[in-house]
Design an enzyme around this catalytic site. Structure first.
Site, mmCIF file in Angstrom:
data_model
loop_
_atom_site.group_PDB
_atom_site.id
_atom_site.type_symbol
_atom_site.label_atom_id
_atom_site.label_comp_id
_atom_site.label_asym_id
_atom_site.label_seq_id
_atom_site.Cartn_x
_atom_site.Cartn_y
_atom_site.Cartn_z
ATOM 1 N N HIS A 117 100.965 107.598 11.426
ATOM 2 C CA HIS A 117 99.557 107.830 11.121
ATOM 3 C C HIS A 117 98.804 107.595 12.288
ATOM 4 O O HIS A 117 98.990 106.942 13.326
ATOM 5 C CB HIS A 117 98.785 107.030 9.864
ATOM 6 C CG HIS A 117 99.170 105.883 9.657
ATOM 7 N ND1 HIS A 117 98.493 104.776 10.762
ATOM 8 C CD2 HIS A 117 99.895 104.882 9.112
ATOM 9 C CE1 HIS A 117 98.823 103.666 10.466
ATOM 10 N NE2 HIS A 117 99.612 103.646 9.263
ATOM 11 N N CYS A 133 104.463 100.893 9.009
ATOM 12 C CA CYS A 133 104.143 102.359 9.509
ATOM 13 C C CYS A 133 104.392 102.398 11.063
ATOM 14 O O CYS A 133 104.399 101.539 11.872
ATOM 15 C CB CYS A 133 102.799 102.804 8.930
ATOM 16 S SG CYS A 133 102.631 103.056 7.261
#
Length: 158
Positions: A117, A133
């Site tokens: 992301h 992440c």
């Protein structure tokens, strides 16, 4: 070499997050955690390379929810979120059956919602701030989002 990435209107809007990619298919994503390098590959040819940030505990394979680690191994890009609070995001298929079994043997949940992301303003310039992440710049996730399709294998190494 990267084929054309250009802006297009998404669903009739002028949303700049959505690019179109007219180059070779991305056949795999290679992630080298220790080097902080992610490569988008077409077979054996590297199309693009990116630097990134990881979770707040960047070494080791993700075992349980909340450990701040990024999984290691082979997974798949399995979903996309155009409305992510992290600008745009591509889902990684963690946890797999083995990941769930390991966490269960520890009496803990394996966690989930692992993504590639973008980076909100409040985290720009910080090292290893995610919960597991892979974070790139917002401009880079726009490009990655346009190039990588659901079902693409992602290989994550230490």
């Amino acid at each position: 070499m990267l084929g054309g990435v250009s802006m297009i209107a998404a669903c009739g809007s002028s949303d700049p997050r959505f690019l179109t990619y007219r180059g070779p298919d991305v056949t795999s994503v290679l992630v080298y955690k220790g080097q902080r390098k992610m490569q988008l590959m077409h077979n054996n040819t590297m199309l693009k390379s990116y630097r990134f940030e990881l979770g707040f505990a960047p070494t080791g394979h993700k075992r349980i929810e909340g450990d701040g680690r990024t999984p290691e191994g082979q997974y798949w890009i399995d979903r996309r979120n155009p409305n992510s609070r992290f600008h745009l995001s591509l889902g990684i298929s963690y946890p797999n059956a083995n990941d769930r079994a390991v966490a269960q043997s520890m009496g803990m949940p394996p966690g989930g919602d692992i993504f590639i992301h973008g980076t909100p303003d409040r985290y720009r310039g910080q090292d290893d701030w995610t919960w597991g992440c892979i974070a790139v710049s917002n401009r880079e996730i726009e490009e990655i989002y346009s190039m990588v399709r659901d079902g693409t294998p992602i290989y994550i190494w230490a």
